[in-house]
Enzyme design. Structure first.
Site, PDB file in Angstrom:
ATOM      1  N   ASP A 157       0.819  -1.204   0.000  1.00 17.74           N
ATOM      2  CA  ASP A 157       0.000   0.000   0.000  1.00 17.74           C
ATOM      3  C   ASP A 157       0.857   1.260   0.000  1.00 17.74           C
ATOM      4  O   ASP A 157       2.081   1.208   0.151  1.00 17.74           O
ATOM      5  CB  ASP A 157      -0.907   0.015   1.238  1.00 17.74           C
ATOM      6  CG  ASP A 157      -1.936  -1.105   1.207  1.00 17.74           C
ATOM      7  OD1 ASP A 157      -2.406  -1.437   0.104  1.00 17.74           O
ATOM      8  OD2 ASP A 157      -2.262  -1.642   2.284  1.00 17.74           O
TER       9      ASP A 157
ATOM     10  N   TYR B  51       7.966 -10.044   5.429  1.00 14.27           N
ATOM     11  CA  TYR B  51       7.825  -8.626   5.776  1.00 14.27           C
ATOM     12  C   TYR B  51       8.526  -8.365   7.107  1.00 14.27           C
ATOM     13  O   TYR B  51       8.502  -9.211   8.014  1.00 14.27           O
ATOM     14  CB  TYR B  51       6.354  -8.244   5.922  1.00 14.27           C
ATOM     15  CG  TYR B  51       5.592  -8.104   4.625  1.00 14.27           C
ATOM     16  CD1 TYR B  51       5.480  -6.863   3.997  1.00 14.27           C
ATOM     17  CD2 TYR B  51       4.972  -9.202   4.038  1.00 14.27           C
ATOM     18  CE1 TYR B  51       4.766  -6.728   2.812  1.00 14.27           C
ATOM     19  CE2 TYR B  51       4.257  -9.076   2.857  1.00 14.27           C
ATOM     20  CZ  TYR B  51       4.161  -7.842   2.245  1.00 14.27           C
ATOM     21  OH  TYR B  51       3.455  -7.713   1.073  1.00 14.27           O
TER      22      TYR B  51
END
Length: 298
Positions: A60, A124
């Site tokens: 995002d 991540y």
């Protein structure tokens, strides 16, 4: 298409100025996605075929990547042989030099390879800095690259106990944000890693005061929309003693995105996509592909 090659590229970016990694729709004004700039760079190589990248991992706005990946097809004019991998990296980076985007590696892959569907895992890392009452207390090299908390300490052992509950195969519905594609996404995911380890500032040895950093690492084949940021926010709340370990377990078992406390999700700026892994056998070109050539100017 004769002499058309499929390439897999690995790339990194600082996501602060971009609308996300996928390209923004033509009608959207303002910020563009990283994909917009990558496709523009490929077009500057003057391929015969239309340019379309398939990105492996969606991030995002404000989220960063040390290693994302994408594939695309490229056919050179006048039946010229394909670019070598090193020349392709150099040429794309030349056209991206004004952006906070860099190609780190390229490899030719089979024609049926898909960057998203062939990925075996994604990793991540979320960076947290403690004792930050104002953004100006961070080094310039960490601004917009971590989540600064006022807390000078966290209950890390409780966070690790809570993280252990997330590891394994679960319905992670409580940790996904509501989105238009929810009905089409399976909420059951297998989280291979959820760890909390000490980190450091990017210029720790050159900064006049010591800042305690922590890194939360998550690894899975795939993640739900905003799952990592919501898991991070919940684990930090445990570390701040705002959420107990049993309550986090109840949240996981609720299997309902509406059960997630409002405003608890971690902000985008601390999140980095650090790895996208593939089987080596999937990266091997099939026999009989034409030899490669350099010279991106032709």
């Amino acid at each position: 298409m004769q002499n058309c090659s499929r390439y897999l590229i690995f790339f990194q970016y600082i996501g602060t100025k971009y609308s996300g990694v996928v390209k923004a729709p033509p009608h959207q004004q303002g910020r563009k996605g990283v994909q917009n700039y990558l496709e523009d760079a490929v077009r500057r190589l003057r391929p015969v075929n239309p340019v379309a990248l398939s990105v492996s991992s969606r991030t995002d706005s404000g989220v960063h990547a040390l290693s994302n990946s994408a594939h695309f097809d490229l056919q050179r004019r006048n039946d010229k042989p394909p670019f070598t991998e090193d020349i392709l990296v150099e040429a794309l980076n030349f056209h991206l030099k004004a952006e906070q985007i860099r190609i780190t590696r390229a490899c030719r892959v089979p024609a049926d390879f898909h960057a998203r569907f062939c990925a075996q895992s994604r990793t991540y890392v979320y960076r947290i800095a403690l004792g930050i009452s104002h953004h100006s207390q961070l080094p310039l090299t960490d601004g917009n690259l971590c989540w600064g908390l006022c807390n000078t300490e966290l209950d890390v052992e409780a966070m690790r106990d809570a993280a252990a509950l997330l590891v394994g195969t679960h319905d992670f519905s409580s940790f996904r944000a509501i989105s238009s594609d929810m009905p089409f996404k399976d909420p059951v995911k297998t989280l291979e890693v959820a760890s909390i380890e000490p980190g450091s500032a990017f210029v720790q040895t050159h900064f006049p005061r010591e800042i305690q950093f922590w890194e939360l690492t998550f690894k899975s084949r795939s993640f739900l929309y905003k799952q990592v940021r919501r898991m991070t926010g919940a684990l930090v709340a445990v570390g701040q003693r705002q959420l107990s370990v049993p309550k986090l377990k109840e949240l996981l078992q609720a299997q309902d995105s509406r059960a997630y406390p409002q405003g608890l999700a971690a902000p985008a700026e601390g999140l980095f996509l650090t790895r996208v892994d593939y089987k080596e056998t999937d990266l091997q070109c099939s026999e009989g592909q034409p030899p490669s050539s350099g010279n991106p100017d032709n």
